[in-house]
Motif scaffolding. Structure first.
Motif, PDB file in Angstrom:
ATOM      1  N   SER A 195       0.818  -1.208   0.000  1.00 55.89           N
ATOM      2  CA  SER A 195       0.000   0.000   0.000  1.00 55.89           C
ATOM      3  C   SER A 195       0.855   1.263   0.000  1.00 55.89           C
ATOM      4  O   SER A 195       0.395   2.319  -0.410  1.00 55.89           O
ATOM      5  CB  SER A 195      -0.941   0.005   1.204  1.00 55.89           C
ATOM      6  OG  SER A 195      -0.198   0.107   2.403  1.00 55.89           O
ATOM      7  N   ASP A 196       2.097   1.181   0.434  1.00 64.32           N
ATOM      8  CA  ASP A 196       2.978   2.341   0.492  1.00 64.32           C
ATOM      9  C   ASP A 196       3.881   2.443  -0.732  1.00 64.32           C
ATOM     10  O   ASP A 196       4.716   3.327  -0.802  1.00 64.32           O
ATOM     11  CB  ASP A 196       3.862   2.274   1.745  1.00 64.32           C
ATOM     12  CG  ASP A 196       3.051   2.477   3.012  1.00 64.32           C
ATOM     13  OD1 ASP A 196       1.962   3.073   2.936  1.00 64.32           O
ATOM     14  OD2 ASP A 196       3.498   2.026   4.073  1.00 64.32           O
ATOM     15  N   ARG A 197       3.717   1.531  -1.664  1.00 64.23           N
ATOM     16  CA  ARG A 197       4.599   1.497  -2.823  1.00 64.23           C
ATOM     17  C   ARG A 197       4.323   2.669  -3.750  1.00 64.23           C
ATOM     18  O   ARG A 197       3.176   2.988  -4.051  1.00 64.23           O
ATOM     19  CB  ARG A 197       4.420   0.183  -3.571  1.00 64.23           C
ATOM     20  CG  ARG A 197       5.524  -0.039  -4.574  1.00 64.23           C
ATOM     21  CD  ARG A 197       5.435  -1.393  -5.154  1.00 64.23           C
ATOM     22  NE  ARG A 197       4.748  -1.260  -6.423  1.00 64.23           N
ATOM     23  CZ  ARG A 197       4.141  -2.215  -7.052  1.00 64.23           C
ATOM     24  NH1 ARG A 197       4.082  -3.396  -6.538  1.00 64.23           N
ATOM     25  NH2 ARG A 197       3.568  -2.007  -8.195  1.00 64.23           N
ATOM     26  N   VAL A 198       5.383   3.338  -4.219  1.00 65.15           N
ATOM     27  CA  VAL A 198       5.270   4.459  -5.136  1.00 65.15           C
ATOM     28  C   VAL A 198       5.432   3.921  -6.555  1.00 65.15           C
ATOM     29  O   VAL A 198       6.405   3.230  -6.850  1.00 65.15           O
ATOM     30  CB  VAL A 198       6.357   5.523  -4.838  1.00 65.15           C
ATOM     31  CG1 VAL A 198       6.292   6.657  -5.840  1.00 65.15           C
ATOM     32  CG2 VAL A 198       6.211   6.037  -3.417  1.00 65.15           C
ATOM     33  N   ARG A 240       4.608  16.637  -3.137  1.00 67.45           N
ATOM     34  CA  ARG A 240       3.923  17.401  -4.189  1.00 67.45           C
ATOM     35  C   ARG A 240       3.976  16.661  -5.516  1.00 67.45           C
ATOM     36  O   ARG A 240       3.061  16.781  -6.328  1.00 67.45           O
ATOM     37  CB  ARG A 240       4.556  18.779  -4.349  1.00 67.45           C
ATOM     38  CG  ARG A 240       4.125  19.764  -3.324  1.00 67.45           C
ATOM     39  CD  ARG A 240       4.639  21.169  -3.617  1.00 67.45           C
ATOM     40  NE  ARG A 240       4.644  21.914  -2.385  1.00 67.45           N
ATOM     41  CZ  ARG A 240       5.718  22.174  -1.652  1.00 67.45           C
ATOM     42  NH1 ARG A 240       6.911  21.799  -2.057  1.00 67.45           N
ATOM     43  NH2 ARG A 240       5.617  22.830  -0.520  1.00 67.45           N
ATOM     44  N   ILE A 241       5.020  15.910  -5.732  1.00 66.74           N
ATOM     45  CA  ILE A 241       5.169  15.160  -6.976  1.00 66.74           C
ATOM     46  C   ILE A 241       4.426  13.827  -6.895  1.00 66.74           C
ATOM     47  O   ILE A 241       3.719  13.443  -7.812  1.00 66.74           O
ATOM     48  CB  ILE A 241       6.666  14.937  -7.282  1.00 66.74           C
ATOM     49  CG1 ILE A 241       7.334  16.283  -7.559  1.00 66.74           C
ATOM     50  CG2 ILE A 241       6.852  13.977  -8.451  1.00 66.74           C
ATOM     51  CD1 ILE A 241       8.840  16.253  -7.541  1.00 66.74           C
ATOM     52  N   LYS A 286       5.987   7.765 -10.961  1.00 59.22           N
ATOM     53  CA  LYS A 286       6.143   8.837  -9.973  1.00 59.22           C
ATOM     54  C   LYS A 286       7.605   8.940  -9.528  1.00 59.22           C
ATOM     55  O   LYS A 286       8.128  10.043  -9.329  1.00 59.22           O
ATOM     56  CB  LYS A 286       5.249   8.620  -8.757  1.00 59.22           C
ATOM     57  CG  LYS A 286       3.776   8.702  -9.068  1.00 59.22           C
ATOM     58  CD  LYS A 286       3.371  10.126  -9.359  1.00 59.22           C
ATOM     59  CE  LYS A 286       1.863  10.216  -9.537  1.00 59.22           C
ATOM     60  NZ  LYS A 286       1.427  11.575  -9.760  1.00 59.22           N
ATOM     61  N   LEU A 287       8.270   7.796  -9.358  1.00 58.58           N
ATOM     62  CA  LEU A 287       9.692   7.820  -9.001  1.00 58.58           C
ATOM     63  C   LEU A 287      10.507   8.495 -10.101  1.00 58.58           C
ATOM     64  O   LEU A 287      11.437   9.253  -9.823  1.00 58.58           O
ATOM     65  CB  LEU A 287      10.204   6.395  -8.759  1.00 58.58           C
ATOM     66  CG  LEU A 287       9.665   5.694  -7.523  1.00 58.58           C
ATOM     67  CD1 LEU A 287      10.159   4.255  -7.488  1.00 58.58           C
ATOM     68  CD2 LEU A 287      10.056   6.423  -6.264  1.00 58.58           C
ATOM     69  N   GLN A 288      10.148   8.240 -11.348  1.00 59.73           N
ATOM     70  CA  GLN A 288      10.843   8.881 -12.457  1.00 59.73           C
ATOM     71  C   GLN A 288      10.601  10.386 -12.446  1.00 59.73           C
ATOM     72  O   GLN A 288      11.509  11.169 -12.735  1.00 59.73           O
ATOM     73  CB  GLN A 288      10.399   8.261 -13.784  1.00 59.73           C
ATOM     74  CG  GLN A 288      10.912   6.844 -13.948  1.00 59.73           C
ATOM     75  CD  GLN A 288      10.307   6.116 -15.124  1.00 59.73           C
ATOM     76  OE1 GLN A 288       9.210   6.435 -15.579  1.00 59.73           O
ATOM     77  NE2 GLN A 288      11.019   5.110 -15.615  1.00 59.73           N
TER      78      GLN A 288
END
Length: 151
Positions: free
Chosen positions: A73-76, A134-135, A80-82
């Motif tokens: 559930s906390d995985r980005v 924010r991202i 978004k990481l990029q």
């Protein structure tokens, strides 16, 4: 289609980091550990470039293999990481040597939760965390900004 190596009922989502057995849930992982059949994968000292590694699972490990159901559930998401990597605002913040030291100290700490609490006492680190959020979560961040404006 593969089935869970423990219950043989569901599609496996995870892989044991020790023996590489695939399983579908935390419950199956616990049963796998209780059985006592978990043995580390032994890799040969020298493997030629043409030979396949012995004792390895067919597929390489993934982030999902290391996360349990709660961690998922906390995985980005990768996109978004990029976006984090391309953010000029983050790059500007990370030019600050003090912030780089703070991030490194959190990353290398044994008690990461404690290190994170301590780092969050630093305004520069809070600014960094806010910029990341924010991202990663722009909708939630904007809603929080509106709530703060109302106060």
């Amino acid at each position: 289609m593969q089935l869970c190596s423990v219950c043989s009922e569901h599609v496996p989502k995870y892989r044991c980091p020790i023996c590489r057995v695939r399983y579908c849930s935390v419950g199956c992982f616990r049963r796998h550990k209780e059985i006592g059949s978990c043995r580390p994968v032994i890799e040969p000292e020298q493997v030629s470039s043409t030979a396949a590694p012995i004792g390895r699972a067919e597929e390489p490990w993934t982030v999902e293999d290391l996360l349990d159901e709660e961690g998922q559930s906390d995985r980005v998401p990768l996109e978004k990481l990029q976006q984090l990597g391309h953010s000029e605002a983050l790059k500007d913040l990370l030019r600050n040597p003090h912030l780089r030291r703070l991030v490194t100290s959190v990353d290398s700490a044994e008690d990461k939760a404690r290190a994170m609490r301590e780092a969050m006492q630093e305004p520069l680190f809070v600014e960094f965390a806010d910029q990341c959020l924010r991202i990663i979560e722009p909708e939630e961040t904007q809603m929080n900004d509106y709530e703060d404006d109302d106060d």
